[in-house]
Every structure is written in C-alpha cells, then in structure tokens.
Design a protein around this motif. Structure first.
Motif, PDB file in Angstrom:
ATOM      1  N   PHE A 123      50.586 -86.919 -34.014  1.00 17.71           N
ATOM      2  CA  PHE A 123      51.069 -86.153 -35.152  1.00 17.71           C
ATOM      3  C   PHE A 123      52.547 -86.441 -35.392  1.00 17.71           C
ATOM      4  CE2 PHE A 123      47.371 -83.808 -33.743  1.00 17.71           C
ATOM      5  CZ  PHE A 123      46.773 -83.420 -34.927  1.00 17.71           C
ATOM      6  N   SER A 124      52.927 -86.422 -36.642  1.00 13.89           N
ATOM      7  CA  SER A 124      54.323 -86.640 -36.999  1.00 13.89           C
ATOM      8  C   SER A 124      55.174 -85.472 -36.511  1.00 13.89           C
ATOM      9  CB  SER A 124      54.466 -86.777 -38.524  1.00 13.89           C
ATOM     10  OG  SER A 124      55.827 -86.794 -38.899  1.00 13.89           O
ATOM     11  N   VAL A 125      56.329 -85.787 -35.953  1.00 21.26           N
ATOM     12  CA  VAL A 125      57.235 -84.750 -35.463  1.00 21.26           C
ATOM     13  C   VAL A 125      58.213 -84.307 -36.539  1.00 21.26           C
ATOM     14  CG1 VAL A 125      57.053 -85.545 -33.083  1.00 21.26           C
ATOM     15  CG2 VAL A 125      58.844 -86.479 -34.554  1.00 21.26           C
ATOM     16  N   GLU A 126      58.077 -84.848 -37.735  1.00 18.94           N
ATOM     17  CA  GLU A 126      58.959 -84.429 -38.818  1.00 18.94           C
ATOM     18  C   GLU A 126      58.713 -82.954 -39.139  1.00 18.94           C
ATOM     19  OE1 GLU A 126      61.403 -86.009 -40.477  1.00 18.94           O
ATOM     20  OE2 GLU A 126      61.157 -87.624 -39.008  1.00 18.94           O
ATOM     21  N   PRO A 127      59.781 -82.164 -39.242  1.00 23.41           N
ATOM     22  CA  PRO A 127      59.582 -80.728 -39.517  1.00 23.41           C
ATOM     23  C   PRO A 127      59.017 -80.489 -40.906  1.00 23.41           C
ATOM     24  CG  PRO A 127      61.918 -81.300 -39.620  1.00 23.41           C
ATOM     25  CD  PRO A 127      61.215 -82.512 -39.095  1.00 23.41           C
ATOM     26  N   VAL A 128      58.190 -79.467 -41.011  1.00 24.04           N
ATOM     27  CA  VAL A 128      57.625 -79.039 -42.286  1.00 24.04           C
ATOM     28  C   VAL A 128      58.262 -77.712 -42.659  1.00 24.04           C
ATOM     29  CG1 VAL A 128      55.519 -78.349 -43.494  1.00 24.04           C
ATOM     30  CG2 VAL A 128      55.443 -80.207 -41.822  1.00 24.04           C
ATOM     31  N   ILE A 129      58.774 -77.602 -43.880  1.00 22.16           N
ATOM     32  CA  ILE A 129      59.466 -76.390 -44.313  1.00 22.16           C
ATOM     33  C   ILE A 129      58.838 -75.884 -45.602  1.00 22.16           C
ATOM     34  CG2 ILE A 129      61.644 -76.962 -43.180  1.00 22.16           C
ATOM     35  CD1 ILE A 129      62.661 -78.052 -45.827  1.00 22.16           C
ATOM     36  N   MET A 130      59.040 -74.619 -45.884  1.00 20.74           N
ATOM     37  CA  MET A 130      58.451 -73.999 -47.078  1.00 20.74           C
ATOM     38  C   MET A 130      58.956 -74.651 -48.358  1.00 20.74           C
ATOM     39  SD  MET A 130      56.177 -71.597 -46.650  1.00 20.74           S
ATOM     40  CE  MET A 130      56.300 -70.598 -48.132  1.00 20.74           C
ATOM     41  N   GLU A 131      60.189 -75.154 -48.338  1.00 20.97           N
ATOM     42  CA  GLU A 131      60.749 -75.779 -49.535  1.00 20.97           C
ATOM     43  C   GLU A 131      59.958 -77.017 -49.960  1.00 20.97           C
ATOM     44  OE1 GLU A 131      62.434 -74.418 -47.153  1.00 20.97           O
ATOM     45  OE2 GLU A 131      63.430 -72.848 -48.328  1.00 20.97           O
ATOM     46  N   SER A 132      59.158 -77.554 -49.067  1.00 18.35           N
ATOM     47  CA  SER A 132      58.333 -78.721 -49.419  1.00 18.35           C
ATOM     48  C   SER A 132      57.161 -78.335 -50.313  1.00 18.35           C
ATOM     49  CB  SER A 132      57.806 -79.392 -48.147  1.00 18.35           C
ATOM     50  OG  SER A 132      58.868 -79.773 -47.289  1.00 18.35           O
ATOM     51  N   PHE A 133      56.912 -77.032 -50.450  1.00 20.71           N
ATOM     52  CA  PHE A 133      55.765 -76.554 -51.227  1.00 20.71           C
ATOM     53  C   PHE A 133      56.262 -75.509 -52.235  1.00 20.71           C
ATOM     54  CE2 PHE A 133      54.665 -77.205 -46.709  1.00 20.71           C
ATOM     55  CZ  PHE A 133      53.970 -78.402 -46.822  1.00 20.71           C
ATOM     56  N   PRO A 134      56.862 -75.949 -53.326  1.00 21.52           N
ATOM     57  CA  PRO A 134      57.489 -74.995 -54.261  1.00 21.52           C
ATOM     58  C   PRO A 134      56.515 -73.992 -54.853  1.00 21.52           C
ATOM     59  CG  PRO A 134      57.384 -77.226 -55.190  1.00 21.52           C
ATOM     60  CD  PRO A 134      57.032 -77.347 -53.755  1.00 21.52           C
ATOM     61  N   LYS A 135      55.300 -74.415 -55.188  1.00 18.82           N
ATOM     62  CA  LYS A 135      54.334 -73.491 -55.772  1.00 18.82           C
ATOM     63  C   LYS A 135      53.896 -72.443 -54.750  1.00 18.82           C
ATOM     64  CE  LYS A 135      53.810 -75.281 -59.930  1.00 18.82           C
ATOM     65  NZ  LYS A 135      54.073 -74.501 -61.165  1.00 18.82           N
ATOM     66  N   LEU A 136      53.649 -72.870 -53.536  1.00 18.69           N
ATOM     67  CA  LEU A 136      53.285 -71.932 -52.472  1.00 18.69           C
ATOM     68  C   LEU A 136      54.426 -70.959 -52.204  1.00 18.69           C
ATOM     69  CD1 LEU A 136      51.411 -70.941 -50.202  1.00 18.69           C
ATOM     70  CD2 LEU A 136      52.351 -72.751 -48.744  1.00 18.69           C
ATOM     71  N   LYS A 137      55.638 -71.474 -52.182  1.00 16.67           N
ATOM     72  CA  LYS A 137      56.785 -70.608 -51.938  1.00 16.67           C
ATOM     73  C   LYS A 137      56.965 -69.594 -53.061  1.00 16.67           C
ATOM     74  CE  LYS A 137      61.736 -70.645 -50.932  1.00 16.67           C
ATOM     75  NZ  LYS A 137      62.952 -71.467 -50.763  1.00 16.67           N
ATOM     76  N   LEU A 138      56.735 -70.025 -54.299  1.00 19.18           N
ATOM     77  CA  LEU A 138      56.862 -69.114 -55.445  1.00 19.18           C
ATOM     78  C   LEU A 138      55.831 -67.998 -55.341  1.00 19.18           C
ATOM     79  CD1 LEU A 138      58.329 -68.614 -58.132  1.00 19.18           C
ATOM     80  CD2 LEU A 138      56.530 -69.949 -59.255  1.00 19.18           C
ATOM     81  N   TRP A 139      54.582 -68.359 -54.991  1.00 17.71           N
ATOM     82  CA  TRP A 139      53.570 -67.318 -54.802  1.00 17.71           C
ATOM     83  C   TRP A 139      53.960 -66.375 -53.670  1.00 17.71           C
ATOM     84  CZ3 TRP A 139      50.998 -66.066 -50.379  1.00 17.71           C
ATOM     85  CH2 TRP A 139      50.037 -65.056 -50.504  1.00 17.71           C
ATOM     86  N   TYR A 140      54.468 -66.923 -52.587  1.00 14.80           N
ATOM     87  CA  TYR A 140      54.838 -66.114 -51.427  1.00 14.80           C
ATOM     88  C   TYR A 140      55.937 -65.122 -51.803  1.00 14.80           C
ATOM     89  CZ  TYR A 140      56.030 -65.103 -46.553  1.00 14.80           C
ATOM     90  OH  TYR A 140      56.256 -64.482 -45.354  1.00 14.80           O
ATOM     91  N   GLN A 141      56.901 -65.563 -52.591  1.00 11.49           N
ATOM     92  CA  GLN A 141      57.960 -64.670 -53.041  1.00 11.49           C
ATOM     93  C   GLN A 141      57.400 -63.577 -53.944  1.00 11.49           C
ATOM     94  OE1 GLN A 141      60.596 -67.534 -54.824  1.00 11.49           O
ATOM     95  NE2 GLN A 141      61.772 -67.846 -52.927  1.00 11.49           N
ATOM     96  N   GLN A 142      56.466 -63.938 -54.828  1.00 13.88           N
ATOM     97  CA  GLN A 142      55.837 -62.940 -55.693  1.00 13.88           C
ATOM     98  C   GLN A 142      55.041 -61.936 -54.862  1.00 13.88           C
ATOM     99  OE1 GLN A 142      52.433 -64.100 -58.021  1.00 13.88           O
ATOM    100  NE2 GLN A 142      53.118 -62.920 -59.805  1.00 13.88           N
ATOM    101  N   HIS A 143      54.382 -62.429 -53.826  1.00 14.03           N
ATOM    102  CA  HIS A 143      53.625 -61.557 -52.929  1.00 14.03           C
ATOM    103  C   HIS A 143      54.542 -60.531 -52.272  1.00 14.03           C
ATOM    104  CE1 HIS A 143      51.221 -60.258 -49.510  1.00 14.03           C
ATOM    105  NE2 HIS A 143      52.105 -60.786 -48.690  1.00 14.03           N
ATOM    106  N   LEU A 144      55.673 -60.974 -51.779  1.00 13.30           N
ATOM    107  CA  LEU A 144      56.627 -60.053 -51.146  1.00 13.30           C
ATOM    108  C   LEU A 144      57.213 -59.088 -52.168  1.00 13.30           C
ATOM    109  CD1 LEU A 144      58.483 -62.516 -48.744  1.00 13.30           C
ATOM    110  CD2 LEU A 144      56.623 -60.944 -48.194  1.00 13.30           C
ATOM    111  N   LYS A 145      57.472 -59.579 -53.362  1.00 11.74           N
ATOM    112  CA  LYS A 145      58.023 -58.731 -54.419  1.00 11.74           C
ATOM    113  C   LYS A 145      57.022 -57.659 -54.822  1.00 11.74           C
ATOM    114  CE  LYS A 145      60.054 -58.960 -59.056  1.00 11.74           C
ATOM    115  NZ  LYS A 145      60.403 -59.856 -60.194  1.00 11.74           N
ATOM    116  N   CYS A 146      55.765 -58.026 -54.876  1.00  7.39           N
ATOM    117  CA  CYS A 146      54.719 -57.075 -55.231  1.00  7.39           C
ATOM    118  C   CYS A 146      54.630 -55.962 -54.191  1.00  7.39           C
ATOM    119  CB  CYS A 146      53.383 -57.803 -55.349  1.00  7.39           C
ATOM    120  SG  CYS A 146      51.979 -56.752 -55.756  1.00  7.39           S
ATOM    121  N   ILE A 147      54.875 -56.292 -52.941  1.00  8.44           N
ATOM    122  CA  ILE A 147      54.849 -55.298 -51.874  1.00  8.44           C
ATOM    123  C   ILE A 147      56.011 -54.324 -52.003  1.00  8.44           C
ATOM    124  CG2 ILE A 147      55.168 -55.001 -49.383  1.00  8.44           C
ATOM    125  CD1 ILE A 147      53.531 -57.514 -48.965  1.00  8.44           C
ATOM    126  N   CYS A 148      57.174 -54.853 -52.367  1.00  4.87           N
ATOM    127  CA  CYS A 148      58.401 -54.049 -52.344  1.00  4.87           C
ATOM    128  C   CYS A 148      58.596 -53.192 -53.590  1.00  4.87           C
ATOM    129  CB  CYS A 148      59.618 -54.963 -52.153  1.00  4.87           C
ATOM    130  SG  CYS A 148      59.604 -55.866 -50.590  1.00  4.87           S
TER     131      CYS A 148
END
Length: 1129
Positions: free
Chosen positions: A575-600
């Motif tokens: 497996f590649s040891v290159e780190p994977v970060i949320m910024e690599s998935f802008p659409k997923l990150k946008l949904w995740y932020q909306q999910h947290l916002k909906c909670i708050c």
C-alpha cells in the motif's frame, strides 16, 4: 671464578617472571572469587548484570575463557572452573533474603499468616479460570455490533494477554490455555442465541480461529525474533540460544494438548460441525498414511468420511495453528486427538476435484468451480493470491467472478487467511491509474460493476465486524473515499447491465460505498453524545478525520524489522504510504461540513431559483407525486414551481448524488413541517421517505442525521401512536415493559420509577415517529437488508436517548412486525434504563461484583466466577419465557450509554472496597459477624487463610480494572491513576473503621486490592512493554502517580485513609512494579525513584527499596549501590 652467561640470567629472570605471573593470576582469581562471594559486592555486580547487560556479557565471556584456558584454576584446590562460572550464572540468587513485606512471588502466593471470618461457601466459583476474566470481558465487549473499532483486536489482545501473564505470574502454557478457553466460552455463549437482526456467530468464530490465533502467533514469534537477533549478535552463544529458541511455542503445544480435557467447551456449533469433521478426517487419513490433497476435503460428503470421525473445536484450532506454522502435522499423533481407527479408508474417493485444488492446477473457472470456490474457503495464502491475480489481470467477467469468490466463504470462514482476504479486497477497491489511461473522467468509473460486487459482498454486519476486528476499518475508509468522491460527482447518464439483468447506475455504486463508509465511524449515534458527560470515550470522538489519521500513521509506521512477521505478508500487498487527507475529497468534505452544521443549528440558506432549490422541488414532487398538488409539501415559493409530470421530475434529478444529498435536509424539513401542520399524513410521509431512500439509498444518511438532530432540539410536537395516524404499540407494549422489568430484576437491578402499563397515551417525538414508520415500511428481504442494517442501529441509538418509554414503544412496534425477534428487541429496550438512571448503573455494577465473587443471592448464579458474571449470554435457554441475563453481559451492552464515566470509575473503586469488607465477612451482615465473634467458637468458625481471601480480592480488583478499562479506555485509566486514587487516599473513609477490630486486616486487604487494581488498570491501558502506541502516555501518568506516593511518604501530603491501607497499597504497588512491570520503572524520573526508595527505607523495607532502584536503569545504579553498602546486605 665462573660467571653466569647472559642466557642463564635471562632464563632465571623468565622463571621468576613466570612464577610472579602465576602468583598474580592466582591472587587475581582469588580476589575475583572473593568479590563474587561477597554479598555486598555480588549485589552491586547484580546491578550491572541487570542494567548494562552488554558489559556484563563481555565480563562473563572473559570469565568463561579464563575458566576454560587457565591452568591456575585447573590446578587450584579452592576453585574449579564450574564453581567460578556458577558464581556468575543467571540461576544464582543474590537477592535471596526474604522480604519483610509482600514480594512479587509472595503477592501471588500470599505466604502470610492470618485468618478471616468466613462461611463454608467462601471459595465457591473461584477457580483458575477467573485469572483470565479480563480476556472474557474483552472478547465479549468487542462483539458489540454497534461498535466499529479503528484498532486491531489482535494488538489489544496481545497486550492484554502479556499483561495478565506478567501480573498473574503464570507459565505461558497456562496463559495460552486460559486464552483458548476464554475464546471457546465466547463461541459457546452464541450456540443458542435469541434470534434477531444482528448475527454474531461468524464474528465469534473469527475471534477464536483468526484473531486469537494471530495473537498467539505474534506472541510466539516475538520471542523467537528476539532470540534470533541475540544469536546473530552473539555467535558464541549460538548453541545456548538454539536450546532456548521457541520456548513459548513449546508451551503453546502443551496448552493445546491440555485443551482436549475441556470437552464441554469443544462441541462445535451446528454451522461449523462439518468443518470440524473434515479437520478430524484430515488428521485420521494422515495417520493412516493416505496421501490425499486438500481437494478431497473440498468435495467429500459426510457419508463418504470414515466412521466415528467426529471433529470438535480443538481440531479447528489445531488446523488454524498448522496453517500459521505454529504447529506441524505431528499434532495429529497427540494421544486422543484422533479417536477413530486409522485403517478405515473412505468408501468413495472422488475422481475429479472441483475446488481450490483444481484452480491451483490450472483449471478454468467453470460455473461449478466458481460455486465451489464461493462456498469453500481458501486454505492457503497462495490460493487467495491466485484469485487476486485473476481479479487484477482477468477479463471483466473473470474479475467480477473473482470478486464474488473473495467475498464468499474465504472472507467469512477462511480463518487462516482472513486478514489477507480483507486486505486484498481493500487493495482491489483502490486500483492504480493505468499507465496508458488518457480519459477525462476518473479511471474508477469503468470499475463500477466490479466495485459493486465488492461493496455489496462486504456490507453485511458480520463482514464489517470482521474488518473491524482485524483493525482494517481505517484502511477500508481510505479506499472508499475516492469511490464516494468520484461516483458521487458523476451524472447518472450511463449504466451497466449486471448478469442478473439489473441496471447499475453511478448512484447505486455511490450509495453502497457511502453507506459503508459511514458505518465505519459512529455516525448513527445522537449528535449530543459528545457534549454530555465529563469524559467521552475514545470511540465517541471518532470521525472521518480520525480514521484518516489512524490510516496514515499506521502505513507510515510499517517496518520490516520483524522478519518472521514479514514472511506472512503477501508480496502483492504493498500500500502507498502517501497520507490521505479530507482536502483530497472536496465534495465529501462539503457534505461532512453540512452534516456537522445540520447537527449544530437549524436549517437556513435555501435561496429561491438556485440549483439546490430546484432539486428540492424535484425531490418533493417525486416523493409525493400521488398527492393532490394543493396539499403537497413545499419549500418557500415552491408551490409556484413550473414542474409538470413525473418524467420532467426524473430528468431534473439526473444530477450528481452529492447535489441530491445537499438538497435532502431541506426536503426533509419541508416534509416534516407539512406533516406537523396536517398537510401530509404520517402514512404519506413514510411512503415519501421510502421513495426517496429507494431512489438514492445514500439519502438514508441524511435522514438519520437530520431526524436525530431534530429530536435533540425538542421543537416538534409529539406524535400520538394511536393506530389511526401513526402505528400503535398498544397490542404488546404492556408485555414488553413487564419483560424489561423482569430482565432488570433477575439481573439485580430495581428501578422503582420504571412505570409499567401506564394509562397515558403512547407518544414519540415527531422525527422519531417518522423514522420508525420508515423502517417498518421495509420488507425483511435481501433487497432491504443493507438499508435496515444502516438505519437500524441509528434508530436504536436515537431511541435510547429519548424519554421513557420511547424505546419500549419502538420494540413493541418491531415485535409486532417480526415476532421471532421479540426477545432480542426486549433485551435491547431494557438497556435504555441505564441511559437515564445513574442509580441503575450503580446497581448493575454492584451485581457484577456480587455475582463474580459469589457474595450475593442473585437469581442468576450464586456460585460466583465467570459463570455468575457472564452466564450464557442472551438466548432462548428457558422454555416458556425470556431467559435471565447475567449482569456482566448486560453491562457490556450498556456501558457505552453511560454519560459520566468518571462517576462510573469512582463507583467501581467504592464497590471494590466494599467487596473487600464483604469478602472478609463472607457477605454476612456486620451484626451477625459481631455475634459470631462473641460465641465460644466464633474465632474458629470457617477460618480460612489470608491467601484464600487474597485470591478473591485479586478477582475483585481484576474485575474492577477490566470494567474501568473497557468503559473508558486509556483516557479513563489516566483519570483513575492521576485523580481518582489520589483523591481517595486523601479523603477520609469512616466505613473503613470496621476493619480495625481485627487488627487492621480488612484495611490492609483493601490496600492490596487497590494496588492490584491500579497496576492492572495501567497494564491493560499501556501494556507491560513499550510496543503499543498507548505506552507513550505511560511515563507521564506513572511518574505523576509515583510522585504522589513519594510526596505522601515524605510527609508533604496529608492522607485521610487508614494507615494500614496506605502502607499495603504502596508496598503492593511497588512490589508489583518491581516484579512484573520492570520496564515501567525505567521510565520514571530518577529523583522520584530516590524519594520513593527513601520512604520505603523509613518503613524498614530496605530490600524493596534496593530492588526498586536496582531496575531503574544505569542512572539509578549509583544510588542502589550506595543503599546496598549502607544497608550492609
């Protein structure tokens, strides 16, 4: 006159020099011998042997050369080569004077005098199996299907087993035997389970035959790797090291041979009896000299096997160990391993093999072979690698076939290669970009049918739990995120036709990947969970970022240092040891932020005319297309929408899945508002939600998130479950509530405030009513399984946080739908009580202690031990009624609902000390104990040794430490060591005065109990060595605690506890550290060790003080040597 020549003079001078040399050598040897015989010097040299082993090794090697080559020693009358070497051998004890207090050996054997008042039942239920109680609790806890772990159960189990082996002071064969028995008990508790939506048998078998076997493999290979490295560093010791090589392996063999005596635990569950019989047949034929390959066992039927070939769980365990090269086929010759006659050959030998053997011989993948490969697990890494190669290099059809095979029996029952199968699946979910790829779309799009087979194949509850047990959830999440990003961003203009004739779209692939991703973290738990309580557990702090951090750190920390372990890893798994970060998935990150916002906060920001608004309107039209337009739910201004007709609606929904998810919260808000105001009936709401989930199953995530958040906000009016508007639970609600109260009562919990059969109408919060109505609309078929698997735990978690009797109402509704799940649903509903009532939690904890120690008159089991604590799990063991539940089993299902884990830990400490007093009195009331003492024969009534009492106290401390560690992990253990225990010692405890009439015996026992409890807490959380990541916290926490001990010994801290308790705690804690946790001492600041040693000397505990400094490393050697000289040992 004759004058000696120059040669004569030189010869005489040489003789004189040689004589002086021999005399000097003899004198030096005598001095060395005297040094080594001198107790003080020998003890100082012992410090060198322990703290600078490399220097000591050089010294002993020179002595060995001297003993072998010196003519002076051979001619000496006072010293021989053997006696010289004996003075430096490891078998010689130089710290031999009996310790005045409880040494490590004495702490286990408790070689002290004294008696305690007891009854004849004092030792009921207490056996050697209780030494391994923490293993039983851990294994049962990780079976909780609602919990997906980010760390490997193998790593945790290794650390736990090593800790118990060190603290209990047992041999490795006893330790391995205890581990096997604990894992077998886990399987036996699942033999006759109550039927429900959460299967556990495959997970239990994975724990026994894969996780436990892997843990044993690592423990054995750890020793052999160290010995191999020592051999390479010291060639002169090669012969000795070879003799010591594999001692743990030898003890493993002994444990498996002894395991055959536990026939009651070896009966296989019905689903694996065939596999057990095949394992026994394989051994029988090997002994008979029949050379049949594995292919025979793949296709032979039970009728074709030799008679009396009844296998058991030991046969499966042995085969798992052979597959991992822990054993060889000599195990087949163990006495009693094969019971049938060895000259009975099978009646029908198959002439054509259709399974794995045929595949390895180069046969093509025919339909019959594929069916066989799916149904029969692979038996070796080479076989599963062959399937992986087909999945990578084969045709499109062959790739899909290989994916089906990987997700078949090899994943669920391929215990010897299970972790490899999981890793291959993860690897296939993240294919690299082809070197010649030049398309504008992602290369992942072309893998849609292949991905779908894998995603569906690993989506079952058991499969997700298997990934979790192997610690592969972070790696799986890292592979799923690119799939979610790509397929969620794709417009569903293209589709693929599956072999079943169904059409597969981008939305379907996205939904399968997205829901699987969300199940990898505690997405389904109420949003306010992290805000409640003083100390959330590590599990409740998990998020997508957390999983990526774990994934990245694990891949970055992989090393090839352990050569034995690296040999087990497939060459294809890189497996590649290159780190994977949320910024690599802008659409997923946008949904995740909306999910947290909906909670708050509540929803806002929907702008008329925007694409999101248009999608909202289209979704509402699709969901409620059968309703009159005038009553259809609308958003602000949506009633003026120009949409007409279902065709145009679906055209407008030909958008990426991420866009639909962005609009879904507004759709749900509009629908719920319409229902609340009477414009939409509950039935129409449930049907519309079902249509939405059917169109894009991924919207179930937003439905769960939004409804959970709205329930916690409490702004919606209640829904009356009257059978007219909403489904009614009246038919069986009273029965469910009565059964809940019965479960609690038989467990030892009485909740007077628990209302049963009240006259008030049944109500639920409106969002919760909508969610339960949605789940009821699903049929119990294969097509709905994934949706219910996703939404079921969320519904359960949400209802647990709602006021009573929300959970019984939901259990009643589902019991009406699926009557055979009734017992399971009632048991799940009973756990809600502990979410709301802290007194019930305390009662349950007390029931755990009394049932384990056999002190109470519980209806479950009055004999104590593991049977009293965990019982038989939860199943239909009693005809005509719901079976009782052991308190420990119930606690493991509810502890994650406890909000204040600090209070939980404090109660555990209090119950531990209460148990000490009850052990001393054998559970008798104090008035009766006083009366017994006043009688003529009172002091001789039921007297037992101090050792018998200590064995029970150690069991109580082991239980307490296990409950603390399981409930809060290393974080709660840190609070116990740094805060709770110091506060307890500083505070006054009036009830402790009860122990003073017997000369402080009870107080002293309490101190030993706390010492054992504290050391076990630390051992469970940090391990006994420095291999686990959690051990990095140990120096700071342990140093702070020892600093507290030293300050109290210095008189800088005033204590409120009994002095005998304090003294016993300090001596017990330090003795256990010196005897069991020597690596802990190396991490403590030297100044703290000196202060603590000084305090021990003030108590006339010189030897313990020396022992503490003696294992503190090179820096503490000088202080230890000074203390040795001063004490004139």
């Amino acid at each position: 006159m004759e004058i000696d020549g120059q040669d004569c003079f030189s010869e005489k001078r040489s003789e004189i020099s040689e004589g002086l040399h021999k005399a000097n050598t003899s004198m030096a040897i005598e001095i060395i011998v005297e040094f080594l015989k001198n107790k003080v010097i020998a003890r100082i040299l012992f410090l060198a042997r322990r703290n600078v082993p490399s220097h000591w090794l050089g010294f002993t090697q020179h002595l060995q050369l001297l003993a072998v080559n010196s003519s002076v020693i051979r001619s000496s009358k006072h010293i021989t080569p053997d006696s010289l070497l004996q003075l430096t051998s490891e078998t010689r004890r130089v710290m031999s004077r009996a310790c005045k207090t409880i040494s490590q050996k004495d702490f286990h054997a408790v070689l002290c005098t004294g008696t305690l008042v007891s009854s004849p039942c004092q030792s009921h239920g207490i056996s050697n199996s209780s030494l391994w109680l923490p293993i039983d609790l851990f294994l049962e806890d990780v079976m909780d299907g609602s919990q997906v772990a980010a760390t490997s159960a193998v790593e945790t189990l290794i650390s736990l087993v090593k800790a118990l082996q060190a603290v209990n002071g047992t041999t490795w064969h006893a330790t391995f035997l205890g581990l096997w028995i604990a894992a077998l008990r886990l399987v036996q508790r699942e033999r006759d389970p109550s039927e429900g939506p959460v299967p556990r048998l495959d997970t239990c078998l994975c724990m026994l035959l894969s996780i436990t076997t892997l843990a044993v493999t690592n423990i054995v290979e750890e020793e052999e790797s160290e010995l191999l490295e020592e051999t390479e560093r010291s060639p002169t010791n090669q012969r000795t090291e070879k003799q010591a090589m594999g001692q743990r392996r030898k003890e493993l063999i002994t444990s498996l041979q002894l395991l055959g005596d536990y026939e009651g635990l070896l009966t296989p569950p019905q689903s694996v009896s065939s596999a057990a019989n095949q394992a026994a047949a394989k051994a029988m034929m090997f002994i008979s000299g029949l050379t049949v390959g594995n292919g025979y066992y793949e296709c032979v039927s039970v009728n074709d096997m030799p008679v009396n070939c009844n296998g058991n769980m030991r046969h499966l365990i042995v085969e798992a160990c052979i597959a991992r090269t822990l054993l060889d086929t000599s195990a087949y010759f163990w006495p009693g391993y094969v019971s049938a006659c060895t000259n009975q050959a099978p009646r029908n030998m198959p002439t054509q093999l259709a399974g794995w053997s045929s595949l390895m011989k180069g046969s093509s993948l025919t339909p019959s072979m594929v069916n066989a490969l799916i149904a029969m697990p692979a038996s070796s890494l080479a076989e599963i690698e062959k399937i992986y190669e087909i999945a990578v290099n084969g045709s499109d059809d062959e790739k899909i076939t290989a994916a089906n095979i990987l997700c078949g029996a090899s994943l669920n029952r391929g215990w010897s290669i299970q972790e490899h199968t999981c890793l291959f699946i993860i690897k296939l979910l993240a294919p690299p970009v082809p070197a010649d790829y030049s398309g504008s779309d992602s290369h992942l799009i072309s893998y849609a049918p292949f991905f779908n087979v894998l995603l569906v194949g690993i989506s079952s509850i058991d499969c997700v739990q298997i990934f979790s047990l192997h610690g592969l959830v972070p790696l799986l999440a890292g592979a799923l995120m690119p799939i979610c990003e790509v397929f969620g961003s794709s417009v569903p203009n293209i589709s693929w036709t599956l072999t079943t004739g169904e059409e597969l779209s981008c939305h379907a692939v996205f939904s399968n990947a997205f829901t699987l991703l969300l199940r990898s973290w505690r997405f389904d738990h109420p949003p306010l969970e992290n805000m409640m309580g003083d100390l959330p557990t590590m599990a409740s702090q998990r998020s997508l970022e957390y999983l990526l951090l774990v994934r990245n750190s694990r891949l970055a920390s992989r090393t090839t240092r352990d050569r034995l372990k690296s040999k087990r890893i497939s060459k294809f798994l890189n497996f590649s040891v290159e780190p994977v970060i949320m910024e690599s998935f802008p659409k997923l990150k946008l949904w995740y932020q909306q999910h947290l916002k909906c909670i708050c906060s509540t929803l806002s920001g929907l702008v008329l005319g925007t694409p999101v608004h248009q999608i909202v309107d289209a979704l509402l039209n699709m969901m409620f297309r059968k309703i009159n337009r005038s009553s259809q739910p609308t958003t602000s201004g949506s009633s003026t929408s120009s949409v007409s007709g279902n065709d145009e609606t679906y055209i407008r929904l030909k958008v990426p899945a991420w866009d639909i998810l962005e609009a879904t919260p507004f759709v749900l808000d509009a629908a719920l508002t319409a229902c609340a105001h009477g414009r939409l009936s509950p039935r129409e709401l449930a049907t519309g939600l079902k249509d939405l989930a059917d169109y894009l199953p991924a919207t179930l995530a937003t439905i769960v998130s939004y409804f959970s958040a709205e329930v916690t906000r409490g702004i919606w009016k209640p829904a009356y479950m009257n059978g007219t508007d909403w489904p009614s639970p009246a038919a069986n609600l009273s029965t469910v509530e009565q059964q809940i109260k019965k479960i609690l009562a038989t467990t030892g919990v009485d909740v007077p405030s628990l209302l049963v059969g009240g006259s008030a109408p049944a109500t639920l919060p409106l969002p919760l009513a909508a969610l339960i109505s949605l789940t009821i609309t699903y049929k119990l078929d294969k097509a709905s399984e994934r949706a219910l698997t996703f939404i079921g735990p969320a519904l359960n978690s949400l209802a647990n946080g709602c006021p009573w009797p929300c959970m019984p109402i939901i259990a009643s509704l589902w019991a009406q739908k699926v009557k055979r799940w009734s017992d399971f649903l009632v048991f799940s509903a009973s756990q809600t009580v502990f979410h709301h009532n802290s007194d019930a939690v305390v009662q349950l904890l007390k029931a755990c202690f009394t049932s384990t120690l056999g002190l109470g008159s519980s209806n479950i089991n009055c004999n104590g031990g593991l049977g009293g604590l965990l019982g038989h799990g939860f199943g239909s063991h009693y005809v005509g009624g719901i079976s009782p539940v052991a308190p420990g089993f119930l606690f493991l299902r509810v502890h994650r609902s406890v909000r204040d884990v600090i209070l939980l830990a404090e109660e555990i400490v209090s119950l531990l000390m209460l148990s000490v007093r009850e052990i001393a009195n054998c559970g008798l009331p104090r008035e009766k104990v006083d009366k017994l003492r006043k009688t003529k024969y009172g002091m001789r009534y039921g007297q037992v040794s101090f050792a018998a009492a200590m064995s029970r106290i150690k069991l109580a401390a082991s239980l307490g430490a296990s409950l603390v560690w399981i409930s809060g992990g290393p974080t709660l253990v840190q609070s116990v060591i740094k805060e709770i225990l110091p506060s307890w010692f500083i505070s006054a405890h009036g009830s402790e005065q009860e122990g003073r009439e017997s000369g402080g015996m009870v107080a002293m026992l309490g101190g030993y109990a706390l010492a054992y409890f504290a050391v076990l807490c630390g051992a469970f959380a940090w391990g006994v060595d420095s291999l686990s990541p959690a051990s990095k916290r140990r120096p700071m926490i342990l140093g702070a605690h020892l600093d507290f001990l030293a300050s109290a010994l210095d008189g800088k801290i005033s204590l409120g506890c009994d002095w005998a308790t304090w003294r016993a705690y300090v001596l017990g804690f330090v003795s256990l550290m010196v005897g069991c946790m020597r690596k802990w001492v190396l991490e403590v600041d030297l100044d703290v060790l000196k202060r603590l040693s000084k305090g021990l000397r003030q108590w006339n505990e010189e030897e313990l003080a020396v022992a503490l400094l003696g294992i503190g490393g090179v820096g503490s050697m000088g202080a230890a040597a000074e203390l040795i000289v001063e004490s004139e040992f």
